[in-house]
Design an enzyme around this catalytic site. Structure first.
Site, PDB file in Angstrom:
ATOM      1  N   GLU A 186      38.049  48.846  -6.110  1.00 22.00           N
ATOM      2  CA  GLU A 186      38.683  48.015  -7.156  1.00 22.00           C
ATOM      3  C   GLU A 186      38.057  46.621  -7.239  1.00 22.00           C
ATOM      4  O   GLU A 186      38.260  45.910  -8.226  1.00 22.00           O
ATOM      5  CB  GLU A 186      40.197  47.861  -6.878  1.00 22.00           C
ATOM      6  N   ASN A 187      37.295  46.214  -6.211  1.00 25.45           N
ATOM      7  CA  ASN A 187      36.748  44.842  -6.210  1.00 25.45           C
ATOM      8  C   ASN A 187      35.675  44.602  -7.282  1.00 25.45           C
ATOM      9  O   ASN A 187      35.358  43.450  -7.582  1.00 25.45           O
ATOM     10  CB  ASN A 187      36.186  44.467  -4.834  1.00 25.45           C
ATOM     11  N   TRP A 188      35.151  45.682  -7.892  1.00 29.83           N
ATOM     12  CA  TRP A 188      34.166  45.507  -8.976  1.00 29.83           C
ATOM     13  C   TRP A 188      34.800  44.783 -10.163  1.00 29.83           C
ATOM     14  O   TRP A 188      34.106  44.256 -11.016  1.00 29.83           O
ATOM     15  CB  TRP A 188      33.620  46.859  -9.450  1.00 29.83           C
ATOM     16  N   ARG A 203      50.543  44.658   2.313  1.00 27.84           N
ATOM     17  CA  ARG A 203      50.044  45.746   1.463  1.00 27.84           C
ATOM     18  C   ARG A 203      48.967  46.502   2.207  1.00 27.84           C
ATOM     19  O   ARG A 203      48.242  45.922   3.012  1.00 27.84           O
ATOM     20  CB  ARG A 203      49.371  45.167   0.210  1.00 27.84           C
ATOM     21  N   GLY A 205      39.307  34.068  -0.559  1.00 26.38           N
ATOM     22  CA  GLY A 205      39.419  33.324  -1.818  1.00 26.38           C
ATOM     23  C   GLY A 205      40.366  32.146  -1.660  1.00 26.38           C
ATOM     24  O   GLY A 205      40.038  31.009  -2.037  1.00 26.38           O
ATOM     25  N   ARG A 206      41.538  32.390  -1.068  1.00 22.94           N
ATOM     26  CA  ARG A 206      42.519  31.309  -0.889  1.00 22.94           C
ATOM     27  C   ARG A 206      41.996  30.220   0.040  1.00 22.94           C
ATOM     28  O   ARG A 206      42.214  29.045  -0.166  1.00 22.94           O
ATOM     29  CB  ARG A 206      43.847  31.883  -0.348  1.00 22.94           C
ATOM     30  N   TRP A 207      41.270  30.643   1.050  1.00 22.59           N
ATOM     31  CA  TRP A 207      40.684  29.682   2.003  1.00 22.59           C
ATOM     32  C   TRP A 207      39.764  28.711   1.246  1.00 22.59           C
ATOM     33  O   TRP A 207      39.811  27.501   1.457  1.00 22.59           O
ATOM     34  CB  TRP A 207      39.893  30.454   3.062  1.00 22.59           C
ATOM     35  N   SER A 252      46.625  48.314   0.290  1.00 26.38           N
ATOM     36  CA  SER A 252      45.490  48.158  -0.643  1.00 26.38           C
ATOM     37  C   SER A 252      44.460  49.287  -0.574  1.00 26.38           C
ATOM     38  O   SER A 252      43.258  49.027  -0.511  1.00 26.38           O
ATOM     39  CB  SER A 252      44.784  46.813  -0.407  1.00 26.38           C
ATOM     40  N   GLU A 287      50.031  51.458  13.700  1.00 22.63           N
ATOM     41  CA  GLU A 287      50.906  50.284  13.756  1.00 22.63           C
ATOM     42  C   GLU A 287      50.288  49.213  12.859  1.00 22.63           C
ATOM     43  O   GLU A 287      49.062  49.115  12.763  1.00 22.63           O
ATOM     44  CB  GLU A 287      50.982  49.751  15.196  1.00 22.63           C
ATOM     45  N   ASP A 308      41.282  39.735   4.670  1.00 23.39           N
ATOM     46  CA  ASP A 308      41.837  39.174   3.433  1.00 23.39           C
ATOM     47  C   ASP A 308      42.054  37.664   3.532  1.00 23.39           C
ATOM     48  O   ASP A 308      42.359  37.150   4.613  1.00 23.39           O
ATOM     49  CB  ASP A 308      43.181  39.875   3.148  1.00 23.39           C
TER      50      ASP A 308
HETATM   51  C1  FPP Z   1      39.242  39.697   0.543  1.00 21.93           C
HETATM   52  O1  FPP Z   1      39.603  38.346   0.358  1.00 21.93           O
HETATM   53  C2  FPP Z   1      37.858  39.767   0.994  1.00 21.93           C
HETATM   54  C3  FPP Z   1      36.855  40.405   0.352  1.00 21.93           C
HETATM   55  C4  FPP Z   1      37.026  41.138  -0.920  1.00 21.93           C
HETATM   56  C5  FPP Z   1      35.456  40.383   0.901  1.00 21.93           C
HETATM   57  C6  FPP Z   1      35.362  40.545   2.396  1.00 21.93           C
HETATM   58  C7  FPP Z   1      33.971  40.344   2.803  1.00 21.93           C
HETATM   59  C8  FPP Z   1      33.584  39.648   3.876  1.00 21.93           C
HETATM   60  C9  FPP Z   1      34.508  39.034   4.850  1.00 21.93           C
HETATM   61  C10 FPP Z   1      32.119  39.549   4.173  1.00 21.93           C
HETATM   62  C11 FPP Z   1      31.810  40.507   5.282  1.00 21.93           C
HETATM   63  C12 FPP Z   1      30.401  40.822   5.318  1.00 21.93           C
HETATM   64  C13 FPP Z   1      29.917  42.028   5.704  1.00 21.93           C
HETATM   65  C14 FPP Z   1      28.466  42.249   5.789  1.00 21.93           C
HETATM   66  C15 FPP Z   1      30.791  43.163   6.044  1.00 21.93           C
HETATM   67  P1  FPP Z   1      40.041  37.864  -1.106  1.00 21.93           P
HETATM   68  O2  FPP Z   1      38.824  37.428  -1.832  1.00 21.93           O
HETATM   69  O3  FPP Z   1      40.822  38.964  -1.772  1.00 21.93           O
HETATM   70  O4  FPP Z   1      40.949  36.642  -0.757  1.00 21.93           O
HETATM   71  P2  FPP Z   1      42.222  36.144  -1.590  1.00 21.93           P
HETATM   72  O5  FPP Z   1      43.270  37.232  -1.455  1.00 21.93           O
HETATM   73  O6  FPP Z   1      42.610  34.897  -0.886  1.00 21.93           O
HETATM   74  O7  FPP Z   1      41.767  35.931  -2.990  1.00 21.93           O
END
Ligand code: FPP
Length: 246
Positions: free
Chosen positions: A73-75, A200, A29-31, A202, A213, A26
């Site tokens: 839910e990510n869709w 969370r 996006g923030r990064w 999630s 743990e 996780d």
């Molecule tokens: C959650 O961060 C991350 C994701 C929904 C995508 C995770 C996917 C990868 C790390 C790519 C991995 C690649 C493979 C092939 C497995 P967020 O976008 O929810 O971050 P935020 O909470 O800061 O918005």
């Protein structure tokens, strides 16, 4: 449980290696937002971290690693973010996962594959097929995975087997339910790490995490390093796991 021969910062602390480790990747996006970059740049950076941490886990003796890559839910995310993620998955499945061959990693996908494009489904199946006879760490990549969805599927399959007479209601145990989940045959996760400071679960491994743990780290996933993983293992090693006993 395997023991890590790497020295801990604290004297006399024997580092325990979880047999099954779960990671909620996780904070991508923030990064990206912090750097005024599109969210897709965060996912790209997160994918590099995924590659590095996976190899590290395999090297230190983790037997099962489950990473949460895309939830049911990510869709709901904006279309451009979803397509950037799908492209990233595709390029990973085409190239980077081949890297895992050197580490003998078995690649499995947990979740409902049917909603992905035919190309992506084909790549997922090819990766599973080509790695299934390896003898290293099992890497479960949770894609279009949701634990509630997994449980609904298990209940439907159990009901259908009861209806057909294959399964007797009185024979249904906790083990039966575990065996109908995507993680069938695997031990439950000992440790679940969530970077990015969110407290969370999630919809991740809800049934399987009954006695896991949890370690929450204040680092965004693209910034997560092997030192952070070592720190999480140190915290885990100090926990007294009682599984409901004393
Ligand atoms: C959650 O961060 C991350 C994701 C929904 C995508 C995770 C996917 C990868 C790390 C790519 C991995 C690649 C493979 C092939 C497995 P967020 O976008 O929810 O971050 P935020 O909470 O800061 O918005």
């Amino acid at each position: 449980m395997a023991l890590f021969n790497k020295k801990s910062n604290e004297k006399n602390l024997q580092i325990k290696i979880p047999e099954h480790l779960g990671i909620i990747m996780d904070g991508n996006g923030r990064w990206a937002q912090k750097r005024m970059l599109p969210r897709s740049a965060g996912h790209k950076a997160g994918a590099q971290t995924f590659r590095k941490i996976t190899r590290y886990c395999s090297n230190i003796g983790v037997k099962y690693l489950t990473v949460y890559a895309f939830s049911t839910e990510n869709w709901k995310r904006p279309g451009d973010e979803v397509s950037a993620l799908m492209n990233l998955f595709k390029s990973y499945l085409e190239e980077a996962l081949a890297d895992f061959k050197d580490d003998s990693i078995v690649v499995r996908f947990i979740g409902d594959k049917s909603q992905f494009s035919k190309d992506l489904q084909k790549l997922m199946i090819e990766n599973e097929e080509s790695s299934k006879d390896r003898d290293g760490m099992v890497l479960n990549i949770a894609m279009n995975y949701g634990s509630r969805d997994e449980i609904v599927r298990a209940v439907k399959n159990i009901s259908s087997n009861v209806k057909s007479g294959e399964l007797n209601i009185d024979d249904i145990t906790e083990e039966t339910i575990s065996s109908y989940l995507y993680t069938s045959g695997q031990p439950d996760p000992d440790l679940i790490i969530r970077p990015s400071g969110e407290y969370r679960i999630s919809n991740f491994l809800l049934w399987q995490c009954a006695y896991s743990e949890f370690v929450i780290m204040n680092k965004l996933w693209p910034d997560f390093t092997t030192d952070d993983l070592d720190e999480a293992l140190e915290i885990f090693s100090k926990r007294n796991r009682r599984f409901g006993g004393v």
